[in-house]
Design a protein around this motif. Structure first.
Motif, PDB file in Angstrom:
ATOM      1  N   GLY A 178      16.140  29.105   6.057  1.00  0.00           N
ATOM      2  CA  GLY A 178      16.613  27.579   5.209  1.00  0.00           C
ATOM      3  C   GLY A 178      15.332  27.662   4.263  1.00  0.00           C
ATOM      4  N   CYS A 179      14.488  28.679   4.626  1.00  0.00           N
ATOM      5  CA  CYS A 179      13.121  28.110   3.789  1.00  0.00           C
ATOM      6  C   CYS A 179      13.720  28.272   1.829  1.00  0.00           C
ATOM      7  CB  CYS A 179      12.013  28.898   3.156  1.00  0.00           C
ATOM      8  SG  CYS A 179      11.689  28.100   5.278  1.00  0.00           S
ATOM      9  N   GLN A 180      13.958  27.540   1.374  1.00  0.00           N
ATOM     10  CA  GLN A 180      14.016  27.595  -0.366  1.00  0.00           C
ATOM     11  C   GLN A 180      13.015  27.604  -1.565  1.00  0.00           C
ATOM     12  OE1 GLN A 180      17.270  24.155  -1.318  1.00  0.00           O
ATOM     13  NE2 GLN A 180      18.748  25.012   0.194  1.00  0.00           N
ATOM     14  N   GLN A 181      12.360  27.323  -0.727  1.00  0.00           N
ATOM     15  CA  GLN A 181      10.941  27.474  -1.841  1.00  0.00           C
ATOM     16  C   GLN A 181       9.359  28.190  -1.571  1.00  0.00           C
ATOM     17  OE1 GLN A 181      11.002  26.973  -5.290  1.00  0.00           O
ATOM     18  NE2 GLN A 181       9.161  28.577  -4.983  1.00  0.00           N
ATOM     19  N   PRO A 182       9.691  29.142  -0.298  1.00  0.00           N
ATOM     20  CA  PRO A 182       8.327  29.428   0.358  1.00  0.00           C
ATOM     21  C   PRO A 182       7.223  30.291  -0.689  1.00  0.00           C
ATOM     22  CG  PRO A 182       9.607  31.399   0.110  1.00  0.00           C
ATOM     23  CD  PRO A 182      11.131  30.077  -0.804  1.00  0.00           C
ATOM     24  N   VAL A 183       6.339  30.135  -0.009  1.00  0.00           N
ATOM     25  CA  VAL A 183       4.879  30.487  -0.879  1.00  0.00           C
ATOM     26  C   VAL A 183       3.986  31.443   0.153  1.00  0.00           C
ATOM     27  CG1 VAL A 183       4.724  27.852  -1.744  1.00  0.00           C
ATOM     28  CG2 VAL A 183       3.200  28.733  -0.220  1.00  0.00           C
ATOM     29  N   ILE A 184       3.387  32.135  -0.955  1.00  0.00           N
ATOM     30  CA  ILE A 184       2.000  33.210   0.236  1.00  0.00           C
ATOM     31  C   ILE A 184       0.596  32.838   0.054  1.00  0.00           C
ATOM     32  CG2 ILE A 184       2.249  34.628  -2.392  1.00  0.00           C
ATOM     33  CD1 ILE A 184       1.966  36.849   0.159  1.00  0.00           C
ATOM     34  N   ALA A 185       0.163  32.311   1.449  1.00  0.00           N
ATOM     35  CA  ALA A 185      -1.375  32.049   0.989  1.00  0.00           C
ATOM     36  C   ALA A 185      -2.120  33.348   0.719  1.00  0.00           C
ATOM     37  CB  ALA A 185      -1.358  30.592   2.540  1.00  0.00           C
ATOM     38  N   ILE A 186      -2.489  33.058   0.438  1.00  0.00           N
ATOM     39  CA  ILE A 186      -3.547  34.413  -0.351  1.00  0.00           C
ATOM     40  C   ILE A 186      -4.909  33.955  -0.832  1.00  0.00           C
ATOM     41  CG2 ILE A 186      -2.992  34.577  -2.884  1.00  0.00           C
ATOM     42  CD1 ILE A 186      -2.401  37.730  -2.504  1.00  0.00           C
ATOM     43  N   HIS A 187      -5.998  35.013   0.099  1.00  0.00           N
ATOM     44  CA  HIS A 187      -7.169  34.574  -0.413  1.00  0.00           C
ATOM     45  C   HIS A 187      -7.926  35.963  -1.629  1.00  0.00           C
ATOM     46  CE1 HIS A 187      -8.878  38.074   2.106  1.00  0.00           C
ATOM     47  NE2 HIS A 187      -7.691  37.957   3.370  1.00  0.00           N
ATOM     48  N   ASN A 188      -7.066  36.569  -1.959  1.00  0.00           N
ATOM     49  CA  ASN A 188      -7.627  38.117  -2.692  1.00  0.00           C
ATOM     50  C   ASN A 188      -6.491  38.397  -3.238  1.00  0.00           C
ATOM     51  OD1 ASN A 188      -7.970  40.501  -1.640  1.00  0.00           O
ATOM     52  ND2 ASN A 188      -9.202  39.524  -0.271  1.00  0.00           N
ATOM     53  N   TYR A 220      -3.568  29.564  -3.278  1.00  0.00           N
ATOM     54  CA  TYR A 220      -5.280  30.482  -2.886  1.00  0.00           C
ATOM     55  C   TYR A 220      -6.266  29.561  -2.321  1.00  0.00           C
ATOM     56  CZ  TYR A 220      -4.295  34.117  -7.363  1.00  0.00           C
ATOM     57  OH  TYR A 220      -3.696  34.962  -7.493  1.00  0.00           O
ATOM     58  N   VAL A 221      -6.808  30.144  -0.860  1.00  0.00           N
ATOM     59  CA  VAL A 221      -7.608  29.891   0.111  1.00  0.00           C
ATOM     60  C   VAL A 221      -8.756  30.500   0.326  1.00  0.00           C
ATOM     61  CG1 VAL A 221      -5.777  27.914   0.948  1.00  0.00           C
ATOM     62  CG2 VAL A 221      -6.019  30.258   1.844  1.00  0.00           C
ATOM     63  N   GLU A 222      -9.368  29.956   1.039  1.00  0.00           N
ATOM     64  CA  GLU A 222     -10.591  30.286   1.293  1.00  0.00           C
ATOM     65  C   GLU A 222     -11.032  30.202   2.624  1.00  0.00           C
ATOM     66  OE1 GLU A 222     -14.946  31.972  -0.328  1.00  0.00           O
ATOM     67  OE2 GLU A 222     -13.199  31.174  -1.834  1.00  0.00           O
ATOM     68  N   ILE A 223     -11.072  30.380   3.384  1.00  0.00           N
ATOM     69  CA  ILE A 223     -11.363  30.154   4.923  1.00  0.00           C
ATOM     70  C   ILE A 223     -13.336  30.555   5.179  1.00  0.00           C
ATOM     71  CG2 ILE A 223     -12.457  30.911   7.235  1.00  0.00           C
ATOM     72  CD1 ILE A 223      -9.163  30.918   7.128  1.00  0.00           C
TER      73      ILE A 223
END
Length: 334
Positions: A178-188, A220-223
């Motif tokens: 049911g997700c209509q606006q998925p995103v990808i969480a990525i660091h590089n 964009y995220v960074e651990i």
């Protein structure tokens, strides 16, 4: 205590010296009965192979170098452990080099490994394409790459999980739920695996007639970054319709879950999440984390068999081996 020679072992076992040598090196033809008999006598006599003499004679060190970018990463450590176990069973010792994702440290380790006279090299992951010239060494050192694209494919064998398929299936699962606006969480976007996962994510959106934009679909995220929570909340404030996240790895997924829960954003009711790597900790979170599982057993097996074939000149260079993934569904994407 008597120091037994290989000739002594052969006489006690009633076989030739050549047969004892084949059993020790697990190379050549001999019966299972002979193998057990020779190994039993070796154990009983405490016979020790003179490896220094053997190495000089055969021009082999029976040592394999392993370059890994971050040994604390659960996927990398699992692969390294399995590589070591398989190689040890085949009579090889390993030198494990943790590069800390530093090109300078990697280069230094390569020089050290050359000096140690390793018979072969296994390279695991990394942002840049891998290149290794061992022409200055006393012998040519063959190598294989795991999840890191070689600069010259014709010089090696490339083994990789099907990162594209993992991302594609994960994103399509979010959409199916049911997700209509998925995103990808990525660091590089530099590493081979990251590029393939991003491509799979984009194609899943395209297959389901959902438009993609860097601003709306890339988080964009960074651990370890103190601004992780702030960046997440800022993104969600700009894009409140976000209802699903495919995380490029489980570490990021677990961080996302931590801050979403802290800010009272319900998982999976408000936002569904799927990670990548299927780390053990994901099974024990609340909710438990859905994730892509890589077949580390098969990856390690392919890597060792390919490298030993290269060492023995029994395989064609330039091959690419793609290892299937499996999607493990848990509560975070329900």
């Amino acid at each position: 205590m008597k120091n037994y020679s290989i000739k002594d072992i052969a006489e006690i076992a009633g076989v030739s010296v050549a047969t004892v040598s084949r059993v020790i090196n697990d190379n050549g033809r001999f019966s299972e009965e002979t193998r057990k008999k020779v190994l039993r006598i070796i154990e009983e006599t405490g016979y020790k192979m003179n490896y220094s003499a053997k190495n000089l004679r055969m021009k082999k060190s029976f040592t394999i170098g392993i370059l890994v970018p971050d040994i604390s990463n659960s996927f990398f450590s699992e692969v390294v452990q399995q590589l070591e176990e398989i190689l040890f069973a085949k009579g090889y010792s390993t030198i494990i080099c943790n590069t800390s994702r530093s090109s300078e440290k990697e280069l230094a380790y390569l020089r050290i490994l050359e000096g140690k006279g390793i018979d072969g090299l296994i390279v695991i992951s990394g942002a840049e394409k891998f290149e290794f010239d061992s022409s200055s060494s006393e012998k040519t050192i063959p190598y294989v790459c795991i999840d890191r694209e070689p600069k010259n494919q014709k010089d090696t064998i490339f083994i990789s999980s099907n990162h594209y398929q993992g991302a594609l299936e994960s994103t399509e699962e979010l959409i199916r739920k049911g997700c209509q606006q998925p995103v990808i969480a990525i660091h590089n976007q530099k590493s081979t695996s990251a590029k393939e996962r991003l491509k799979g994510f984009k194609d899943a959106l395209k297959n389901n007639h959902i438009s993609f934009s860097n601003e709306q679909n890339l988080l964009y995220v960074e651990i370890g970054n103190s601004n992780f929570e702030k960046s997440l909340l800022s993104f969600l404030a700009k894009h409140p319709a976000t209802d699903g996240i495919f995380s490029i790895n489980d570490l990021i997924a677990l961080e996302l879950m931590l801050y979403l829960k802290k800010n009272h954003i319900d998982i999976p009711k408000k936002i569904k999440i799927i990670g990548f790597d299927n780390t053990n900790s994901g099974k024990y979170t609340t909710p438990s984390l859905s994730s892509v599982k890589q077949n580390t057993d098969l990856i390690a097996s392919h890597a060792v068999n390919s490298l030993l074939s290269l060492i023995n000149n029994n395989v064609e260079l330039g091959k690419k081996i793609l290892v299937p993934i499996s999607l493990i569904l848990r509560e975070s994407s329900q």
